[in-house]
Design an enzyme around this catalytic site. Structure first.
Site, PDB file in Angstrom:
ATOM      1  N   ASP A  46      15.215  -0.143   0.424  1.00  0.00           N
ATOM      2  CA  ASP A  46      16.066  -0.286   1.606  1.00  0.00           C
ATOM      3  C   ASP A  46      17.094  -1.542   1.310  1.00  0.00           C
ATOM      4  OD1 ASP A  46      16.726   0.261   4.359  1.00  0.00           O
ATOM      5  OD2 ASP A  46      15.703  -1.542   4.876  1.00  0.00           O
TER       6      ASP A  46
ATOM      7  N   ASP B 258       4.547   3.234   6.774  1.00  0.00           N
ATOM      8  CA  ASP B 258       3.986   2.688   7.938  1.00  0.00           C
ATOM      9  C   ASP B 258       4.705   2.397   9.096  1.00  0.00           C
ATOM     10  OD1 ASP B 258       4.067   0.234   6.653  1.00  0.00           O
ATOM     11  OD2 ASP B 258       3.019  -0.434   8.117  1.00  0.00           O
TER      12      ASP B 258
ATOM     13  N   PHE C   4      14.210   4.539  11.092  1.00  0.00           N
ATOM     14  CA  PHE C   4      12.946   4.172  10.762  1.00  0.00           C
ATOM     15  C   PHE C   4      11.905   5.629  10.501  1.00  0.00           C
ATOM     16  CE2 PHE C   4       8.834   2.215  10.684  1.00  0.00           C
ATOM     17  CZ  PHE C   4       9.091   1.154  10.115  1.00  0.00           C
TER      18      PHE C   4
ATOM     19  N   LYS D 125       0.651  -1.273  -0.041  1.00  0.00           N
ATOM     20  CA  LYS D 125      -0.054   0.010  -0.002  1.00  0.00           C
ATOM     21  C   LYS D 125       0.862   1.227  -0.033  1.00  0.00           C
ATOM     22  CE  LYS D 125      -2.905  -2.162   3.624  1.00  0.00           C
ATOM     23  NZ  LYS D 125      -2.028  -3.694   3.585  1.00  0.00           N
ATOM     24  N   GLY D 126       2.129   1.008   0.425  1.00  0.00           N
ATOM     25  CA  GLY D 126       3.116   2.380   0.818  1.00  0.00           C
ATOM     26  C   GLY D 126       3.271   3.203  -0.439  1.00  0.00           C
TER      27      GLY D 126
ATOM     28  N   GLU E 269       8.211   3.023  -6.230  1.00  0.00           N
ATOM     29  CA  GLU E 269       8.424   2.426  -4.776  1.00  0.00           C
ATOM     30  C   GLU E 269       8.442   3.712  -3.886  1.00  0.00           C
ATOM     31  OE1 GLU E 269       8.454  -0.254  -3.418  1.00  0.00           O
ATOM     32  OE2 GLU E 269       9.578  -1.948  -4.610  1.00  0.00           O
ATOM     33  N   ASP E 270       7.840   3.423  -2.655  1.00  0.00           N
ATOM     34  CA  ASP E 270       7.860   4.263  -1.580  1.00  0.00           C
ATOM     35  C   ASP E 270       9.293   4.383  -1.192  1.00  0.00           C
ATOM     36  OD1 ASP E 270       7.712   1.696  -0.464  1.00  0.00           O
ATOM     37  OD2 ASP E 270       6.282   2.121   1.029  1.00  0.00           O
TER      38      ASP E 270
ATOM     39  N   ARG F 135       0.596   6.096   7.538  1.00  0.00           N
ATOM     40  CA  ARG F 135       0.689   6.360   6.098  1.00  0.00           C
ATOM     41  C   ARG F 135       0.226   7.945   5.817  1.00  0.00           C
ATOM     42  NH1 ARG F 135       1.985   1.362   3.737  1.00  0.00           N
ATOM     43  NH2 ARG F 135       1.200  -0.436   4.725  1.00  0.00           N
TER      44      ARG F 135
HETATM   45  P1  IMP Z   1      13.580  -3.575   1.159  1.00  0.00           P
HETATM   46  O1  IMP Z   1      14.541  -3.814   2.181  1.00  0.00           O
HETATM   47  O2  IMP Z   1      14.249  -2.839   0.041  1.00  0.00           O
HETATM   48  O3  IMP Z   1      13.239  -4.950   0.281  1.00  0.00           O
HETATM   49  O4  IMP Z   1      12.385  -2.903   1.451  1.00  0.00           O
HETATM   50  C1  IMP Z   1      11.219  -3.503   2.161  1.00  0.00           C
HETATM   51  C2  IMP Z   1      10.042  -2.569   2.613  1.00  0.00           C
HETATM   52  O5  IMP Z   1      10.421  -2.433   4.016  1.00  0.00           O
HETATM   53  C3  IMP Z   1       9.798  -1.479   1.931  1.00  0.00           C
HETATM   54  O6  IMP Z   1       8.941  -1.581   0.755  1.00  0.00           O
HETATM   55  C4  IMP Z   1       8.935  -0.866   3.045  1.00  0.00           C
HETATM   56  O7  IMP Z   1       7.586  -1.247   3.045  1.00  0.00           O
HETATM   57  C5  IMP Z   1       9.711  -1.321   4.345  1.00  0.00           C
HETATM   58  N1  IMP Z   1      10.489  -0.474   4.911  1.00  0.00           N
HETATM   59  C6  IMP Z   1      11.796  -0.187   4.858  1.00  0.00           C
HETATM   60  N2  IMP Z   1      12.448   0.617   5.662  1.00  0.00           N
HETATM   61  C7  IMP Z   1      11.274   1.542   6.159  1.00  0.00           C
HETATM   62  C8  IMP Z   1      10.930   2.526   7.002  1.00  0.00           C
HETATM   63  O8  IMP Z   1      12.162   3.413   7.388  1.00  0.00           O
HETATM   64  N3  IMP Z   1       9.672   2.916   7.232  1.00  0.00           N
HETATM   65  C9  IMP Z   1       8.722   2.123   7.123  1.00  0.00           C
HETATM   66  N4  IMP Z   1       8.747   1.112   6.168  1.00  0.00           N
HETATM   67  C10 IMP Z   1      10.237   0.645   5.703  1.00  0.00           C
HETATM   68 MG    MG Z   2       6.611  -1.158   1.155  1.00  0.00          MG
END
Ligand code: IMP
Ligand code: MG
Length: 172
Positions: free
Chosen positions: A100, A156, A149, A42-43, A96-97, A162
């Site tokens: 990470d 979220d 974070f 949803k992000g 993407e939001d 959100r």
């Molecule tokens: P990835 O580690 O790039 O696979 O990201 C995984 C998911 O972790 C992202 O799509 C977000 O939903 C969540 N995420 C990572 N960092 C944050 C943060 O600082 N706040 C909220 N959600 C996060």
């Molecule tokens: Mg996400």
């Protein structure tokens, strides 16, 4: 302001101004083409709608939802709701939001690439390169962020925050 918020990292005005700049970059890059934006529920929907409003090439939108297998399996995701339409032959931008570790984006990019789009790019609102575990090519991004974070503008914590217009650091 909510008691759980430590400080605001990006104000609504900063976010909107930066989104306009990135939308201009995207419009220039895809000039003469239609563009399909793919949002990840949803992000990313808050960012996607704000971005789409300022893109000047013809835009289509489709959405997918993913679910992860939980903390024991970071980066292991599956598609919980697929796209409504094929993307074959289209110019596609995954929106993407946050990128990470990069694991989610890599999985989605691989899945989408297998459907033979004409081109495939990645646009993220937030990029936390310091936590990257695998290389992903980010074509457009609004902000590089520190290893804290964050919540707001789609991000979220336990499904809350959100709807904040700003992006903030959550208290530990
Ligand atoms: P990835 O580690 O790039 O696979 O990201 C995984 C998911 O972790 C992202 O799509 C977000 O939903 C969540 N995420 C990572 N960092 C944050 C943060 O600082 N706040 C909220 N959600 C996060
Ligand atoms: Mg996400």
């Amino acid at each position: 302001m909510d008691l759980a918020i430590e400080r605001v990292l990006f104000t609504e005005e900063q976010i909107q101004a930066r989104i306009r700049e990135v939308a201009d970059e995207i419009s220039a890059r895809y000039a003469g083409h239609d563009l399909k934006l793919i949002g990840v529920l949803k992000g990313s929907i808050f960012f996607l709608t704000a971005l789409a409003r300022h893109i000047t090439v013809p835009v289509k939108i489709d959405l997918l939802a993913i679910s992860s297998f939980g903390k024991g399996a970071p980066g292991v995701v599956r598609i919980a709701k697929d796209l409504d339409e094929p993307i074959e032959g289209e110019d596609v931008l995954l929106v993407e939001d946050i990128v990470d570790t990069g694991l989610t984006s890599r999985y989605l990019l691989q899945t989408l690439a297998a459907r033979n789009p004409r081109s495939l790019g990645l646009c993220t609102m937030l990029d936390r390169t310091i936590r990257r575990l695998i290389q992903v090519r980010v074509d457009f991004r609004c902000f590089e962020i520190p290893d804290r974070f964050l919540v707001g503008f789609g991000l979220d914590y336990k499904q809350l925050y959100r709807n904040l217009g700003y992006i903030a650091v959550l208290k530990p």
